[in-house]
Design a protein around this motif. Sequence first.
Motif, PDB file in Angstrom:
ATOM      1  N   GLU A 120       0.838  -1.210   0.000  1.00 44.24           N
ATOM      2  CA  GLU A 120       0.000   0.000   0.000  1.00 44.24           C
ATOM      3  C   GLU A 120       0.871   1.257   0.000  1.00 44.24           C
ATOM      4  N   ARG A 121       1.927   1.245   0.789  1.00 37.88           N
ATOM      5  CA  ARG A 121       2.820   2.411   0.870  1.00 37.88           C
ATOM      6  C   ARG A 121       3.474   2.692  -0.471  1.00 37.88           C
ATOM      7  N   SER A 158       1.038   4.024  -3.049  1.00 39.35           N
ATOM      8  CA  SER A 158       0.570   5.399  -2.818  1.00 39.35           C
ATOM      9  C   SER A 158       1.682   6.446  -3.003  1.00 39.35           C
ATOM     10  N   THR A 159       2.918   5.977  -3.262  1.00 39.16           N
ATOM     11  CA  THR A 159       4.033   6.904  -3.451  1.00 39.16           C
ATOM     12  C   THR A 159       3.988   7.453  -4.866  1.00 39.16           C
TER      13      THR A 159
END
Length: 187
Positions: A181-182, A185-186
Amino acid sequence: MRIILTGPPGAGKGTQAQSLSSKLQLPHISTGDLFRSHIAEGTDLGRRAKTFLDAGELVPDEVTIGMVVERLAADDATAGFILDGFPRTVAQAVALDEFLAEQLIQINAVLDFSIADDAVVGRMLARGRADDTEDVIRRRLRVYHDETRPLLDYYSALLVSVDADGEVDEIYARAIGALSERVASTP
């Protein structure tokens, strides 16, 4: 990909770092492993580190920073790495950022393995290590809360929390999911 794992001692960072390292094909760089290796070899650094570790205290920044920066300069870390146990203080984080900026690279994610102190004490006592007495464990937790938790604010833009209570496979699934997820979302 460059990832930092943080969380209290006994949260399972080392176990998760090994699994993530295998999955992502990134070197797992653990200050704990580096310290244990130096202690076993009887190096000067190992003797210095042992004094602090036996007392449940952090090894001084200058020793730790120099050792990690040297390790990050190795060829196998140029494409990425997983840092386990470093940085432990904001001063170490600043030194790491300065080193990485010189290389024109940056950290992609900070996974914080969160778990209650009493659960940590139970886990660490169950490991049966000679230096894992309840007093030393609780001292390490106090040091963590005082000196390491401020990293969560420092890395707030990169921080992803992972519930570290449960079975190893469950925690790994949470960590991989949070990391995915990280990264997604970057920008």
